[in-house]
Design a protein around this motif. Sequence first.
Motif, PDB file in Angstrom:
ATOM      1  N   LYS A 102      29.541  43.826  48.601  1.00 49.93           N
ATOM      2  CA  LYS A 102      29.129  43.945  50.000  1.00 49.93           C
ATOM      3  C   LYS A 102      27.756  43.293  50.162  1.00 49.93           C
ATOM      4  CE  LYS A 102      28.628  47.090  53.808  1.00 49.93           C
ATOM      5  NZ  LYS A 102      28.579  48.453  54.288  1.00 49.93           N
ATOM      6  N   PRO A 103      27.747  42.033  50.594  1.00 49.46           N
ATOM      7  CA  PRO A 103      26.468  41.379  50.829  1.00 49.46           C
ATOM      8  C   PRO A 103      25.755  42.001  52.036  1.00 49.46           C
ATOM      9  CG  PRO A 103      28.297  39.820  51.007  1.00 49.46           C
ATOM     10  CD  PRO A 103      28.872  41.171  50.827  1.00 49.46           C
ATOM     11  N   THR A 104      24.481  41.726  52.156  1.00 47.83           N
ATOM     12  CA  THR A 104      23.699  42.310  53.239  1.00 47.83           C
ATOM     13  C   THR A 104      24.182  41.851  54.606  1.00 47.83           C
ATOM     14  OG1 THR A 104      21.804  42.358  51.759  1.00 47.83           O
ATOM     15  CG2 THR A 104      21.368  42.686  54.085  1.00 47.83           C
ATOM     16  N   PHE A 105      24.338  40.553  54.793  1.00 50.20           N
ATOM     17  CA  PHE A 105      24.693  40.042  56.114  1.00 50.20           C
ATOM     18  C   PHE A 105      26.055  39.371  56.171  1.00 50.20           C
ATOM     19  CE2 PHE A 105      20.009  40.047  56.149  1.00 50.20           C
ATOM     20  CZ  PHE A 105      19.837  40.931  57.194  1.00 50.20           C
ATOM     21  N   ALA A 106      26.605  38.999  55.043  1.00 48.00           N
ATOM     22  CA  ALA A 106      27.883  38.276  55.029  1.00 48.00           C
ATOM     23  C   ALA A 106      29.055  39.249  54.947  1.00 48.00           C
ATOM     24  CB  ALA A 106      27.913  37.315  53.849  1.00 48.00           C
ATOM     25  N   ARG A 107      30.225  38.683  55.040  1.00 51.15           N
ATOM     26  CA  ARG A 107      31.464  39.449  54.955  1.00 51.15           C
ATOM     27  C   ARG A 107      31.709  39.887  53.510  1.00 51.15           C
ATOM     28  NH1 ARG A 107      36.879  36.589  57.166  1.00 51.15           N
ATOM     29  NH2 ARG A 107      37.605  38.369  58.347  1.00 51.15           N
ATOM     30  N   GLY A 108      32.000  41.147  53.316  1.00 46.28           N
ATOM     31  CA  GLY A 108      32.236  41.670  51.982  1.00 46.28           C
ATOM     32  C   GLY A 108      33.694  41.543  51.570  1.00 46.28           C
ATOM     33  N   CYS A 109      33.992  42.107  50.417  1.00 40.85           N
ATOM     34  CA  CYS A 109      35.334  41.990  49.869  1.00 40.85           C
ATOM     35  C   CYS A 109      35.593  43.165  48.930  1.00 40.85           C
ATOM     36  CB  CYS A 109      35.428  40.681  49.094  1.00 40.85           C
ATOM     37  SG  CYS A 109      36.969  40.436  48.246  1.00 40.85           S
ATOM     38  N   SER A 110      36.824  43.658  48.938  1.00 40.98           N
ATOM     39  CA  SER A 110      37.276  44.674  47.985  1.00 40.98           C
ATOM     40  C   SER A 110      38.574  44.193  47.359  1.00 40.98           C
ATOM     41  CB  SER A 110      37.550  46.001  48.681  1.00 40.98           C
ATOM     42  OG  SER A 110      36.386  46.542  49.215  1.00 40.98           O
ATOM     43  N   VAL A 111      38.737  44.472  46.074  1.00 38.55           N
ATOM     44  CA  VAL A 111      39.991  44.150  45.396  1.00 38.55           C
ATOM     45  C   VAL A 111      40.492  45.394  44.676  1.00 38.55           C
ATOM     46  CG1 VAL A 111      39.533  41.696  45.071  1.00 38.55           C
ATOM     47  CG2 VAL A 111      38.828  43.288  43.320  1.00 38.55           C
ATOM     48  N   ALA A 112      41.786  45.530  44.601  1.00 42.83           N
ATOM     49  CA  ALA A 112      42.429  46.605  43.846  1.00 42.83           C
ATOM     50  C   ALA A 112      43.565  45.976  43.055  1.00 42.83           C
ATOM     51  CB  ALA A 112      42.944  47.687  44.783  1.00 42.83           C
ATOM     52  N   LEU A 113      43.602  46.269  41.763  1.00 38.59           N
ATOM     53  CA  LEU A 113      44.575  45.647  40.875  1.00 38.59           C
ATOM     54  C   LEU A 113      45.350  46.709  40.105  1.00 38.59           C
ATOM     55  CD1 LEU A 113      42.123  43.098  39.189  1.00 38.59           C
ATOM     56  CD2 LEU A 113      43.459  42.728  41.251  1.00 38.59           C
ATOM     57  N   ALA A 114      46.642  46.498  39.940  1.00 35.98           N
ATOM     58  CA  ALA A 114      47.466  47.321  39.058  1.00 35.98           C
ATOM     59  C   ALA A 114      47.659  46.522  37.773  1.00 35.98           C
ATOM     60  CB  ALA A 114      48.807  47.622  39.703  1.00 35.98           C
ATOM     61  N   VAL A 115      47.207  47.087  36.662  1.00 40.90           N
ATOM     62  CA  VAL A 115      47.202  46.375  35.388  1.00 40.90           C
ATOM     63  C   VAL A 115      48.089  47.129  34.402  1.00 40.90           C
ATOM     64  CG1 VAL A 115      45.715  45.540  33.526  1.00 40.90           C
ATOM     65  CG2 VAL A 115      44.841  45.610  35.859  1.00 40.90           C
ATOM     66  N   ASN A 116      48.940  46.380  33.666  1.00 40.53           N
ATOM     67  CA  ASN A 116      49.786  47.037  32.666  1.00 40.53           C
ATOM     68  C   ASN A 116      49.045  47.175  31.339  1.00 40.53           C
ATOM     69  OD1 ASN A 116      49.952  44.539  31.371  1.00 40.53           O
ATOM     70  ND2 ASN A 116      52.053  44.141  32.018  1.00 40.53           N
ATOM     71  N   LYS A 117      49.707  47.689  30.327  1.00 45.57           N
ATOM     72  CA  LYS A 117      49.062  47.944  29.031  1.00 45.57           C
ATOM     73  C   LYS A 117      48.657  46.672  28.301  1.00 45.57           C
ATOM     74  CE  LYS A 117      51.222  52.379  28.415  1.00 45.57           C
ATOM     75  NZ  LYS A 117      52.125  53.224  27.655  1.00 45.57           N
ATOM     76  N   ARG A 118      49.302  45.553  28.640  1.00 47.30           N
ATOM     77  CA  ARG A 118      48.949  44.269  28.018  1.00 47.30           C
ATOM     78  C   ARG A 118      47.831  43.555  28.757  1.00 47.30           C
ATOM     79  NH1 ARG A 118      54.905  42.156  28.063  1.00 47.30           N
ATOM     80  NH2 ARG A 118      54.137  42.086  30.163  1.00 47.30           N
ATOM     81  N   LYS A 119      47.191  44.254  29.700  1.00 45.18           N
ATOM     82  CA  LYS A 119      46.089  43.731  30.503  1.00 45.18           C
ATOM     83  C   LYS A 119      46.523  42.573  31.388  1.00 45.18           C
ATOM     84  CE  LYS A 119      42.425  45.098  27.314  1.00 45.18           C
ATOM     85  NZ  LYS A 119      41.233  44.645  26.598  1.00 45.18           N
ATOM     86  N   VAL A 120      47.723  42.676  31.941  1.00 51.40           N
ATOM     87  CA  VAL A 120      48.253  41.677  32.872  1.00 51.40           C
ATOM     88  C   VAL A 120      48.348  42.327  34.253  1.00 51.40           C
ATOM     89  CG1 VAL A 120      50.269  40.255  33.449  1.00 51.40           C
ATOM     90  CG2 VAL A 120      49.531  40.467  31.075  1.00 51.40           C
ATOM     91  N   VAL A 121      47.919  41.600  35.275  1.00 49.63           N
ATOM     92  CA  VAL A 121      47.934  42.120  36.643  1.00 49.63           C
ATOM     93  C   VAL A 121      49.373  42.116  37.164  1.00 49.63           C
ATOM     94  CG1 VAL A 121      47.133  41.746  39.004  1.00 49.63           C
ATOM     95  CG2 VAL A 121      45.587  41.324  37.089  1.00 49.63           C
ATOM     96  N   LYS A 122      49.877  43.292  37.483  1.00 49.50           N
ATOM     97  CA  LYS A 122      51.225  43.423  38.029  1.00 49.50           C
ATOM     98  C   LYS A 122      51.216  43.271  39.548  1.00 49.50           C
ATOM     99  CE  LYS A 122      54.369  44.554  35.913  1.00 49.50           C
ATOM    100  NZ  LYS A 122      55.426  43.718  35.423  1.00 49.50           N
ATOM    101  N   LYS A 123      50.191  43.806  40.198  1.00 52.21           N
ATOM    102  CA  LYS A 123      50.082  43.758  41.656  1.00 52.21           C
ATOM    103  C   LYS A 123      48.601  43.698  42.005  1.00 52.21           C
ATOM    104  CE  LYS A 123      52.182  44.295  45.691  1.00 52.21           C
ATOM    105  NZ  LYS A 123      53.043  43.270  46.195  1.00 52.21           N
ATOM    106  N   ALA A 124      48.272  42.885  43.003  1.00 47.63           N
ATOM    107  CA  ALA A 124      46.873  42.740  43.424  1.00 47.63           C
ATOM    108  C   ALA A 124      46.785  42.824  44.938  1.00 47.63           C
ATOM    109  CB  ALA A 124      46.326  41.401  42.937  1.00 47.63           C
ATOM    110  N   LYS A 125      45.734  43.491  45.404  1.00 52.09           N
ATOM    111  CA  LYS A 125      45.464  43.622  46.840  1.00 52.09           C
ATOM    112  C   LYS A 125      44.006  43.254  47.085  1.00 52.09           C
ATOM    113  CE  LYS A 125      49.327  45.857  48.201  1.00 52.09           C
ATOM    114  NZ  LYS A 125      50.126  45.581  49.350  1.00 52.09           N
ATOM    115  N   ILE A 126      43.736  42.724  48.281  1.00 51.40           N
ATOM    116  CA  ILE A 126      42.383  42.290  48.619  1.00 51.40           C
ATOM    117  C   ILE A 126      42.105  42.550  50.097  1.00 51.40           C
ATOM    118  CG2 ILE A 126      43.124  39.928  49.125  1.00 51.40           C
ATOM    119  CD1 ILE A 126      40.484  38.980  47.809  1.00 51.40           C
TER     120      ILE A 126
END
Length: 127
Positions: free
Chosen positions: A47-71
């Motif tokens: 979350k920058p002071t004046f710019a547009r921020g961003c959030s990410v949420a990731l579902a990761v399996n046991k092999r450290k591979v992203v199964k699903k990503a949201k932003i």
Amino acid sequence: MEMKIGTILLIVVIILEGLAIYLQVQHMKKVGAELREQGRVIAGKHKPTFARGCSVALAVNKRKVVKKAKITKGMGAFSRFKDYPEIEGMSLDEIRKKVIAVSIDKKGFVKSRAIALDNALNSYNEK
């Protein structure tokens, strides 16, 4: 008379803000539940002071591979998580090398996204 209208208007705005926040929390719960079905959930934000921020949420399996990503683009009450298919199927190491390393020196939303991803990956390593 003007004082009453101002007071009523203020109360209406506060109620609408509360409703918007409630709807956002419900949306985040739904996204969290959806991601938990896919694997371990990690999240990061920037979350920058004046710019547009961003959030990410990731579902990761046991092999450290992203199964699903949201932003999200933005951090306000009306921002909603959207699918982020560009990194689905990538390992966490690939994301560091191919997405974060390439984008961290950019400006605006691209940089914000890279920092949010970096924060998410750091939170994975802390657990």
